[in-house]
Design a protein around this motif. Structure first.
Motif, PDB file in Angstrom:
ATOM      1  N   THR B  29       0.841  -1.203   0.000  1.00 53.65           N
ATOM      2  CA  THR B  29       0.000   0.000   0.000  1.00 53.65           C
ATOM      3  C   THR B  29       0.869   1.244   0.000  1.00 53.65           C
ATOM      4  OG1 THR B  29      -0.107  -0.104   2.400  1.00 53.65           O
ATOM      5  CG2 THR B  29      -1.925  -1.061   1.171  1.00 53.65           C
ATOM      6  N   TYR B  30       1.978   1.181   0.746  1.00 50.75           N
ATOM      7  CA  TYR B  30       2.906   2.324   0.741  1.00 50.75           C
ATOM      8  C   TYR B  30       3.432   2.574  -0.668  1.00 50.75           C
ATOM      9  CZ  TYR B  30       7.040   5.055   1.940  1.00 50.75           C
ATOM     10  OH  TYR B  30       7.986   6.029   2.009  1.00 50.75           O
ATOM     11  N   VAL B  32       1.918   1.890  -3.530  1.00 49.62           N
ATOM     12  CA  VAL B  32       0.854   2.493  -4.344  1.00 49.62           C
ATOM     13  C   VAL B  32       0.705   3.970  -4.000  1.00 49.62           C
ATOM     14  CG1 VAL B  32      -1.620   2.459  -4.762  1.00 49.62           C
ATOM     15  CG2 VAL B  32      -0.361   0.324  -4.678  1.00 49.62           C
ATOM     16  N   PHE B  33       0.790   4.258  -2.700  1.00 50.35           N
ATOM     17  CA  PHE B  33       0.675   5.657  -2.254  1.00 50.35           C
ATOM     18  C   PHE B  33       1.767   6.520  -2.885  1.00 50.35           C
ATOM     19  CE2 PHE B  33       1.158   9.231   0.426  1.00 50.35           C
ATOM     20  CZ  PHE B  33       2.377   9.187   1.054  1.00 50.35           C
ATOM     21  N   SER B  37       1.384   9.627  -5.631  1.00 52.97           N
ATOM     22  CA  SER B  37       1.967  10.952  -5.354  1.00 52.97           C
ATOM     23  C   SER B  37       2.784  11.437  -6.540  1.00 52.97           C
ATOM     24  CB  SER B  37       2.881  10.873  -4.121  1.00 52.97           C
ATOM     25  OG  SER B  37       2.159  11.055  -2.957  1.00 52.97           O
ATOM     26  N   PHE B  40       0.597  12.301  -9.664  1.00 50.40           N
ATOM     27  CA  PHE B  40      -0.126  13.579  -9.584  1.00 50.40           C
ATOM     28  C   PHE B  40       0.836  14.754  -9.778  1.00 50.40           C
ATOM     29  CE2 PHE B  40      -3.823  11.531  -9.108  1.00 50.40           C
ATOM     30  CZ  PHE B  40      -4.171  11.011  -7.885  1.00 50.40           C
ATOM     31  N   GLN B  41       2.035  14.652  -9.211  1.00 52.89           N
ATOM     32  CA  GLN B  41       2.990  15.743  -9.396  1.00 52.89           C
ATOM     33  C   GLN B  41       3.377  15.885 -10.850  1.00 52.89           C
ATOM     34  OE1 GLN B  41       6.347  15.859  -6.752  1.00 52.89           O
ATOM     35  NE2 GLN B  41       5.161  14.891  -5.140  1.00 52.89           N
ATOM     36  N   VAL B  43       1.566  15.046 -13.461  1.00 52.60           N
ATOM     37  CA  VAL B  43       0.440  15.614 -14.216  1.00 52.60           C
ATOM     38  C   VAL B  43       0.397  17.127 -14.041  1.00 52.60           C
ATOM     39  CG1 VAL B  43      -2.080  15.734 -14.231  1.00 52.60           C
ATOM     40  CG2 VAL B  43      -0.956  13.526 -14.278  1.00 52.60           C
ATOM     41  N   HIS B  44       0.612  17.580 -12.803  1.00 56.01           N
ATOM     42  CA  HIS B  44       0.621  19.022 -12.559  1.00 56.01           C
ATOM     43  C   HIS B  44       1.714  19.703 -13.370  1.00 56.01           C
ATOM     44  CE1 HIS B  44       2.111  22.576 -10.293  1.00 56.01           C
ATOM     45  NE2 HIS B  44       0.839  22.861 -10.251  1.00 56.01           N
ATOM     46  N   LEU B  47       0.725  20.009 -16.937  1.00 54.56           N
ATOM     47  CA  LEU B  47      -0.315  21.004 -17.173  1.00 54.56           C
ATOM     48  C   LEU B  47       0.231  22.420 -17.170  1.00 54.56           C
ATOM     49  CD1 LEU B  47      -3.502  19.837 -15.297  1.00 54.56           C
ATOM     50  CD2 LEU B  47      -3.085  20.021 -17.729  1.00 54.56           C
ATOM     51  N   VAL B  48       1.007  22.765 -16.130  1.00 55.68           N
ATOM     52  CA  VAL B  48       1.351  24.180 -15.987  1.00 55.68           C
ATOM     53  C   VAL B  48       2.790  24.487 -16.348  1.00 55.68           C
ATOM     54  CG1 VAL B  48      -0.327  24.476 -14.180  1.00 55.68           C
ATOM     55  CG2 VAL B  48       2.000  23.963 -13.588  1.00 55.68           C
ATOM     56  N   PHE B  51       7.879  25.784 -14.270  1.00 58.50           N
ATOM     57  CA  PHE B  51       8.507  27.045 -13.866  1.00 58.50           C
ATOM     58  C   PHE B  51       9.479  26.900 -12.689  1.00 58.50           C
ATOM     59  CE2 PHE B  51      10.004  30.797 -12.473  1.00 58.50           C
ATOM     60  CZ  PHE B  51       9.372  31.316 -11.381  1.00 58.50           C
ATOM     61  N   HIS B 105      15.391  12.399   2.135  1.00 64.87           N
ATOM     62  CA  HIS B 105      14.595  13.559   2.510  1.00 64.87           C
ATOM     63  C   HIS B 105      15.459  14.780   2.717  1.00 64.87           C
ATOM     64  CE1 HIS B 105      10.923  11.070   4.072  1.00 64.87           C
ATOM     65  NE2 HIS B 105      11.141  10.953   2.790  1.00 64.87           N
ATOM     66  N   VAL B 109      14.890  18.172   0.635  1.00 66.51           N
ATOM     67  CA  VAL B 109      14.584  19.449   1.268  1.00 66.51           C
ATOM     68  C   VAL B 109      15.608  20.505   0.861  1.00 66.51           C
ATOM     69  CG1 VAL B 109      14.615  20.613   3.493  1.00 66.51           C
ATOM     70  CG2 VAL B 109      13.273  18.573   3.208  1.00 66.51           C
ATOM     71  N   ILE B 112      14.590  21.589  -2.777  1.00 69.99           N
ATOM     72  CA  ILE B 112      13.301  22.241  -3.032  1.00 69.99           C
ATOM     73  C   ILE B 112      13.481  23.759  -3.069  1.00 69.99           C
ATOM     74  CG2 ILE B 112      11.228  22.885  -1.749  1.00 69.99           C
ATOM     75  CD1 ILE B 112      10.418  20.147  -1.516  1.00 69.99           C
TER      76      ILE B 112
END
Lengths: 289, 113
Positions: B29-30, B32-33, B37, B40-41, B43-44, B47-48, B51, B105, B109, B112
């Motif tokens: 399940t982890y 798949v999660f 994630s 979706f990132q 796809v975003h 789309l945009v 930048f 991580h 960080v 980012i």
């Protein structure tokens, strides 16, 4: 008395020798075959004269708009009477009214033959805006020659309509200020789109928690053995603290503070983790899991 | 044709939920999660546009890295594979998983911005 006579004679002789030696070393230019011609805009020859150097042309040369003034000559070395190519050759027009000087650069070929042209159709603006008499001089010079040549060719009578062109263009003044436009910022997507995608990206967390609850994360052993459950809780708590530290690092900490905290928290995590995991291993080997 | 596929999927699902140990199901399940994630990132980003490119890269690479580490953990803790990993106990595998995730991580960080 004889002695003073000898002194005077020897002093004069010395001066004479010095002068002739200077004269003998002097390099000079000589211009020959000077011819000037003026053609009107309809290609009608208005003037064609040949001037014997070193005398000047006595009558003023009249130039109106559209005329074309041409002059050819040969530059020679005085000693060898052969053509030379000087380093600098100009034709200057000096205004008799206000002393303005307008130079025209002459290209002299290697054999000394040169040709200069002043076309009123493409004359410099200073000439076209101030009519009057201009003294025409030929200036020749070379670095290795000691005596340059300035030969007054004649007088030019520029006959153009007076243009009140307003303030004369300042050639060597400050230019207009440049306003730098910085590159415009990148366009960002509309804010509702960003927020909605933030929500979409957080949906998998909901799925994860739901799925873990469904499968049944088993915390049954925690109740049975309190001290090792303490270790597990501390271990997970230290991991959570490390994640919170990373969030703070993103927002306001710098790397040195982060590394300091990280070393401390990682030591805690290591110790508690080792204890907790060894307990889990014990349970597994005992068949309790 | 389609009901054959659907019955095959049904069979796979029942066999999976019965035969897979619970710990492996949790890890699945982890996985798949993490996968969703990342999707979706991406796809975003499609789309945009990209930048703040470093932000997109940091997020996406964190999902990819976490996926790889979790898959690794699953492989190492699978009792069926125990023969191949004699020296690494499941607890040690989990400890390594935790350590590698923390390092990942930290770099994410950093990147980012």
């Amino acid at each position: 008395m004889i002695r003073s006579l000898i002194n005077i004679i020897s002093w004069r002789a010395f001066l004479l020798v010095l002068l002739t030696s200077v004269l003998v070393q002097a390099d000079d230019f000589v211009i020959s075959d000077v011819k000037i011609a003026v053609t009107t805009s309809e290609s009608v020859r208005k003037l064609y004269e040949s001037i014997p150097y070193p005398s000047s042309f006595d009558k003023p040369i009249q130039l109106t708009s559209g005329d074309d003034f041409k002059m050819i000559f040969v530059v020679n070395d005085k000693q060898t009477q052969k053509g030379v190519q000087p380093h600098q050759a100009f034709l200057t027009l000096t205004s008799e009214k206000n002393g303005n000087q307008i130079p025209i650069i002459i290209r002299v070929r290697e054999n000394g033959k040169s040709k200069v042209e002043l076309d009123m159709k493409s004359a410099p603006d200073e000439l076209l805006s101030s009519p009057g008499n201009y003294s025409l001089d030929l200036i020749i010079g070379t670095f290795s020659y000691n005596d340059p040549l300035k030969y007054h060719v004649g007088t030019l009578e520029i006959d153009v309509p007076i243009q009140s062109s307003g303030p004369s263009p300042v050639v060597y003044g400050p230019k207009p200020e440049i306003h730098h436009i910085f590159r415009p910022d990148e366009k960002l997507p509309p804010i509702w789109l960003s927020y909605s995608f933030m929500a979409i990206v957080l949906i998998p967390w909901v799925f994860l928690i739901g799925a873990w609850a469904y499968i049944g994360v088993n915390v049954s052993l925690l109740a049975r053995a309190p001290e090792s459950s303490l270790m597990s809780i501390l271990f997970l708590g230290s991991l959570l603290a490390i994640e919170i530290l990373f969030y703070n690092y993103w927002t306001h900490l710098n790397i040195f503070q982060t590394l300091t905290w990280l070393t401390g928290l990682s030591i805690v995590a290591f110790i508690t983790g080792q204890k907790a995991l060894s307990d889990v291993q014990k349970w597994r080997s005992l068949g309790l899991r | 044709m389609s009901d054959k596929v659907s019955s095959a999927i049904q069979k796979l699902w029942t066999s999976y939920s019965k035969n897979t140990p619970q710990s492996l199901q949790l890890i699945d399940t982890y996985l798949v999660f993490i996968l969703f994630s990342g999707v979706f990132q991406f796809v975003h980003c499609v789309l945009v546009g990209t930048f703040p490119y470093n932000a997109f890269l940091a997020g996406f690479i964190s999902t990819v890295g976490s996926f790889v580490l979790a898959a690794n953990l699953r492989i190492q803790t699978n009792p069926d594979n125990a023969g191949e990993f004699k020296s690494i106990s499941p607890e040690r595998a989990f400890a390594e998983f935790v350590f590698c995730n923390i390092v990942l991580h930290f770099f994410v960080v950093n990147f980012i911005g």
